[in-house]
Design a protein around this motif. Structure first.
Motif, PDB file in Angstrom:
ATOM      1  N   GLU A  11       0.927  -1.231  -0.023  1.00  0.00           N
ATOM      2  CA  GLU A  11      -0.015   0.065  -0.064  1.00  0.00           C
ATOM      3  C   GLU A  11       0.960   1.317  -0.148  1.00  0.00           C
ATOM      4  OE1 GLU A  11      -2.132  -0.688   3.838  1.00  0.00           O
ATOM      5  OE2 GLU A  11      -1.100   0.742   4.693  1.00  0.00           O
ATOM      6  N   SER A  12       0.129   2.385  -0.182  1.00  0.00           N
ATOM      7  CA  SER A  12       1.139   3.488  -0.267  1.00  0.00           C
ATOM      8  C   SER A  12       1.503   3.974   1.221  1.00  0.00           C
ATOM      9  CB  SER A  12       0.114   4.756  -0.867  1.00  0.00           C
ATOM     10  OG  SER A  12      -0.195   4.580  -2.274  1.00  0.00           O
ATOM     11  N   THR A  13       2.583   4.931   1.160  1.00  0.00           N
ATOM     12  CA  THR A  13       3.210   4.880   2.396  1.00  0.00           C
ATOM     13  C   THR A  13       3.725   6.611   2.213  1.00  0.00           C
ATOM     14  OG1 THR A  13       4.524   4.673   4.405  1.00  0.00           O
ATOM     15  CG2 THR A  13       5.202   4.139   2.331  1.00  0.00           C
ATOM     16  N   SER A  14       4.397   6.938   3.299  1.00  0.00           N
ATOM     17  CA  SER A  14       5.190   8.367   3.187  1.00  0.00           C
ATOM     18  C   SER A  14       6.032   8.537   4.335  1.00  0.00           C
ATOM     19  CB  SER A  14       3.954   9.680   3.192  1.00  0.00           C
ATOM     20  OG  SER A  14       3.592   9.689   4.544  1.00  0.00           O
ATOM     21  N   VAL A  15       7.069   9.367   4.456  1.00  0.00           N
ATOM     22  CA  VAL A  15       7.591   9.698   5.673  1.00  0.00           C
ATOM     23  C   VAL A  15       7.771  11.002   6.151  1.00  0.00           C
ATOM     24  CG1 VAL A  15      10.177   9.575   6.506  1.00  0.00           C
ATOM     25  CG2 VAL A  15       9.442   7.736   4.862  1.00  0.00           C
ATOM     26  N   HIS A  16       7.294  11.062   7.487  1.00  0.00           N
ATOM     27  CA  HIS A  16       7.421  12.474   8.058  1.00  0.00           C
ATOM     28  C   HIS A  16       8.574  12.489   8.884  1.00  0.00           C
ATOM     29  CE1 HIS A  16       6.337  15.690  10.569  1.00  0.00           C
ATOM     30  NE2 HIS A  16       6.220  15.049  11.697  1.00  0.00           N
ATOM     31  N   TRP A  17       9.413  13.752   8.735  1.00  0.00           N
ATOM     32  CA  TRP A  17      10.553  14.022   9.366  1.00  0.00           C
ATOM     33  C   TRP A  17      10.194  14.631  10.844  1.00  0.00           C
ATOM     34  CZ3 TRP A  17      13.781  10.894   7.013  1.00  0.00           C
ATOM     35  CH2 TRP A  17      13.511  10.346   5.683  1.00  0.00           C
ATOM     36  N   HIS A  18       9.850  14.034  11.546  1.00  0.00           N
ATOM     37  CA  HIS A  18       9.423  14.534  13.017  1.00  0.00           C
ATOM     38  C   HIS A  18      10.101  15.662  13.537  1.00  0.00           C
ATOM     39  CE1 HIS A  18       6.473  13.885  16.546  1.00  0.00           C
ATOM     40  NE2 HIS A  18       7.616  14.556  17.137  1.00  0.00           N
ATOM     41  N   GLY A  19       9.943  16.780  13.777  1.00  0.00           N
ATOM     42  CA  GLY A  19      10.682  17.769  14.509  1.00  0.00           C
ATOM     43  C   GLY A  19      11.710  18.711  13.563  1.00  0.00           C
ATOM     44  N   LEU A  20      11.763  18.049  12.282  1.00  0.00           N
ATOM     45  CA  LEU A  20      12.583  18.928  11.444  1.00  0.00           C
ATOM     46  C   LEU A  20      11.972  20.106  10.559  1.00  0.00           C
ATOM     47  CD1 LEU A  20      14.645  16.470  11.821  1.00  0.00           C
ATOM     48  CD2 LEU A  20      15.129  16.479   9.469  1.00  0.00           C
ATOM     49  N   ASP A  21      12.654  21.191  10.604  1.00  0.00           N
ATOM     50  CA  ASP A  21      11.791  22.406   9.649  1.00  0.00           C
ATOM     51  C   ASP A  21      12.353  22.388   8.242  1.00  0.00           C
ATOM     52  OD1 ASP A  21      11.066  23.021  12.418  1.00  0.00           O
ATOM     53  OD2 ASP A  21      12.989  24.504  12.252  1.00  0.00           O
ATOM     54  N   VAL A  22      11.454  21.426   7.690  1.00  0.00           N
ATOM     55  CA  VAL A  22      11.680  20.933   6.188  1.00  0.00           C
ATOM     56  C   VAL A  22      10.516  21.789   5.048  1.00  0.00           C
ATOM     57  CG1 VAL A  22      12.433  18.809   6.652  1.00  0.00           C
ATOM     58  CG2 VAL A  22      10.073  18.962   6.167  1.00  0.00           C
ATOM     59  N   PRO A  23      10.726  21.988   3.963  1.00  0.00           N
ATOM     60  CA  PRO A  23       9.636  22.482   2.961  1.00  0.00           C
ATOM     61  C   PRO A  23       8.324  21.948   3.058  1.00  0.00           C
ATOM     62  CG  PRO A  23      11.815  22.255   1.899  1.00  0.00           C
ATOM     63  CD  PRO A  23      11.961  21.678   3.272  1.00  0.00           C
ATOM     64  N   ASN A  24       7.413  22.323   2.908  1.00  0.00           N
ATOM     65  CA  ASN A  24       6.031  21.759   2.951  1.00  0.00           C
ATOM     66  C   ASN A  24       5.828  20.580   2.439  1.00  0.00           C
ATOM     67  OD1 ASN A  24       2.983  22.018   2.208  1.00  0.00           O
ATOM     68  ND2 ASN A  24       3.110  22.171   4.365  1.00  0.00           N
ATOM     69  N   ILE A  25       6.420  20.599   0.965  1.00  0.00           N
ATOM     70  CA  ILE A  25       6.146  19.485   0.003  1.00  0.00           C
ATOM     71  C   ILE A  25       7.112  18.227   0.702  1.00  0.00           C
ATOM     72  CG2 ILE A  25       7.958  20.038  -1.551  1.00  0.00           C
ATOM     73  CD1 ILE A  25       6.268  19.022  -3.744  1.00  0.00           C
ATOM     74  N   MET A  26       8.169  18.541   1.500  1.00  0.00           N
ATOM     75  CA  MET A  26       8.844  17.500   1.876  1.00  0.00           C
ATOM     76  C   MET A  26       8.440  16.981   3.447  1.00  0.00           C
ATOM     77  SD  MET A  26      10.773  16.706  -0.501  1.00  0.00           S
ATOM     78  CE  MET A  26      11.231  17.601  -2.204  1.00  0.00           C
ATOM     79  N   ASP A  27       7.445  17.327   3.886  1.00  0.00           N
ATOM     80  CA  ASP A  27       7.009  17.102   5.164  1.00  0.00           C
ATOM     81  C   ASP A  27       6.246  15.506   5.255  1.00  0.00           C
ATOM     82  OD1 ASP A  27       6.840  17.976   7.891  1.00  0.00           O
ATOM     83  OD2 ASP A  27       4.523  18.162   7.586  1.00  0.00           O
ATOM     84  N   GLY A  28       5.903  15.141   4.161  1.00  0.00           N
ATOM     85  CA  GLY A  28       5.497  13.689   4.200  1.00  0.00           C
ATOM     86  C   GLY A  28       4.170  13.235   4.696  1.00  0.00           C
ATOM     87  N   VAL A  29       3.018  14.384   4.679  1.00  0.00           N
ATOM     88  CA  VAL A  29       1.702  14.199   5.060  1.00  0.00           C
ATOM     89  C   VAL A  29       0.788  14.284   3.937  1.00  0.00           C
ATOM     90  CG1 VAL A  29      -0.038  14.620   6.884  1.00  0.00           C
ATOM     91  CG2 VAL A  29       2.510  15.200   7.372  1.00  0.00           C
ATOM     92  N   PRO A  30       0.597  13.287   3.337  1.00  0.00           N
ATOM     93  CA  PRO A  30       0.078  13.335   1.825  1.00  0.00           C
ATOM     94  C   PRO A  30      -1.510  13.721   1.893  1.00  0.00           C
ATOM     95  CG  PRO A  30       0.749  11.231   2.104  1.00  0.00           C
ATOM     96  CD  PRO A  30       1.258  12.024   3.243  1.00  0.00           C
ATOM     97  N   ASP A  31      -2.350  13.473   2.970  1.00  0.00           N
ATOM     98  CA  ASP A  31      -3.426  13.547   3.080  1.00  0.00           C
ATOM     99  C   ASP A  31      -3.789  14.853   3.194  1.00  0.00           C
ATOM    100  OD1 ASP A  31      -4.056  10.746   3.289  1.00  0.00           O
ATOM    101  OD2 ASP A  31      -3.544  10.502   5.241  1.00  0.00           O
ATOM    102  N   VAL A  32      -3.060  16.046   3.467  1.00  0.00           N
ATOM    103  CA  VAL A  32      -3.163  17.100   3.821  1.00  0.00           C
ATOM    104  C   VAL A  32      -2.304  18.117   3.040  1.00  0.00           C
ATOM    105  CG1 VAL A  32      -4.709  16.960   5.811  1.00  0.00           C
ATOM    106  CG2 VAL A  32      -2.167  17.430   5.941  1.00  0.00           C
ATOM    107  N   GLN A  33      -1.330  17.712   2.553  1.00  0.00           N
ATOM    108  CA  GLN A  33      -0.252  18.537   1.777  1.00  0.00           C
ATOM    109  C   GLN A  33       0.180  18.226   0.529  1.00  0.00           C
ATOM    110  OE1 GLN A  33       3.189  17.479   4.658  1.00  0.00           O
ATOM    111  NE2 GLN A  33       2.533  19.147   5.967  1.00  0.00           N
ATOM    112  N   ALA A  34       0.852  18.877  -0.231  1.00  0.00           N
ATOM    113  CA  ALA A  34       1.282  18.517  -1.505  1.00  0.00           C
ATOM    114  C   ALA A  34       2.298  17.266  -1.521  1.00  0.00           C
ATOM    115  CB  ALA A  34       2.030  19.871  -2.333  1.00  0.00           C
TER     116      ALA A  34
END
Length: 239
Positions: A11-34
Motif C-alpha cells: 500500500e502507499s506510504t510516506s515519511v514524516h521528518w518529525h521535528g525537522l523544519d523542512v519545506p512543506n512538500i517534503m513534510d510527508g503528510v500526503p492527506d493534507v499536503q502537496a
C-alpha cells in the motif's frame, strides 16, 4: 540532504521528518499536503537542507498512520554538530521506545513463534526498546568515570515514564532543542509522551548493573506475565 525512500509495502506510504523544519512538500503528510504518497513499487526523493540545530529527532510513516506507525514504521534521526571534532560525552546511546498489540498468544503466556500484530488494537501487550523486549534488549555498557548520553524517542501510542536506578541524570535537550545549563532539571524519572524526544546525561559513578525501564508496572512485562520483561534494559559497568 537527499533521502530516497523505496516503498516495498502493498500500500502507499510516506515519511514524516518529525521535528525537522523542512519545506512543506517534503513534510510527508500526503492527506493534507502537496507531499506525495509513495505508491507500492515506487520511490520518492525527500530533499531538504538541515536548518535545525544539532539534536535528537525521529522519522515515521504519516499515511495510514494508525496502521503503519503502530506496525513499527519509525526510527531515530540525530543531527550532529558539524563543527565538533568529537562528542562531548564518552558514550552516546539512542533508545526508541514503542508498544505493540501482538495477537495469537493466550493471556499471560509467551511462547516461541511468529505472531501477527494488530496495529488498530488498544490491547497493547508487548513493550520494546529498539524493537526488543527484555531480556533481549541490549545493555548500555559504561566504564566508571565516563559521561553518558541517552537519547529517548517515543513514536508510539502511550506515555512512558523512564526511570534510571542508582543515578540521577540531567535533561540536556528536549525535542531536539538544547536546554541551557541553568535551566536543566536533575531527575531519575522522566515521562516521555508520544512524539517527544529527550537527551539525558549522567555520570557513571556508581558501579554495578542498574535497571533502566518504563516505570508503569505492566510495561515491565510481556503479555501480562509475572517475570521481568518488556520496556526494560540495564546500565552495565564493564570495567
Amino acid at each position: 540532504m537527499n533521502i530516497r525512500v523505496y516503498n516495498c509495502l502493498p500500500e502507499s506510504t510516506s515519511v514524516h521528518w518529525h521535528g525537522l523544519d523542512v519545506p512543506n512538500i517534503m513534510d510527508g503528510v500526503p492527506d493534507v499536503q502537496a507531499s506525495p504518497a509513495i505508491k507500492p513499487g515506487c520511490y520518492f526523493d525527500y530533499h531538504f537542507r538541515i536548518i535545525n540545530p544539532p539534536g535528537t529527532h525521529m522519522y515515521h510513516a504519516h499515511h495510514n498512520t494508525a496502521k503503519q506507525e503502530m506496525l513499527g514504521l519509525a526510527g531515530g534521526l540525530i543531527i550532529l554538530d558539524p563543527n565538533s571534532d568529537c562528542l562531548p560525552v564518552d558514550r552516546d546511546y539512542s533508545l526508541i521506545i514503542q508498544e505493540f498489540a501482538v495477537i495469537g498468544l493466550e493471556h499471560g503466556m509467551v511462547k516461541l513463534g511468529t505472531y501477527n500484530i494488530n496495529p488498530l488494537s488498544d490491547d497493547l501487550n508487548f513493550f520494546t526498546i529498539n524493537g526488543r523486549s527484555f531480556p533481549y534488549t541490549s545493555p548500555l555498557e559504561v566504564n566508571r568515570g565516563e559521561l553518558i548520553r541517552v537519547r529517548l524517542a517515543n513514536p508510539g501510542d502511550q506515555v512512558h515514564p523512564i526511570h534510571l536506578h542508582g543515578h540521577h541524570f540531567s535533561i540536556v535537550a528536549s525535542d531536539g532543542n538544547s536546554i541551557h545549563p541553568c535551566s536543566r532539571l536533575r531527575k531519575n524519572t522522566i515521562p516521555v509522551a508520544s512524539g517527544e524526544t529527550f537527551d539525558l546525561e549522567f555520570a557513571a559513578d556508581n558501579p554495578g548493573v542498574w535497571p533502566l525501564h518504563c516505570h508503569i508496572p505492566h510495561h515491565m512485562s510481556n503479555n501480562h506475565m509475572k517475570q521481568t520483561g518488556g520496556m526494560f534494559t540495564t546500565v552495565m559497568y564493564i570495567d
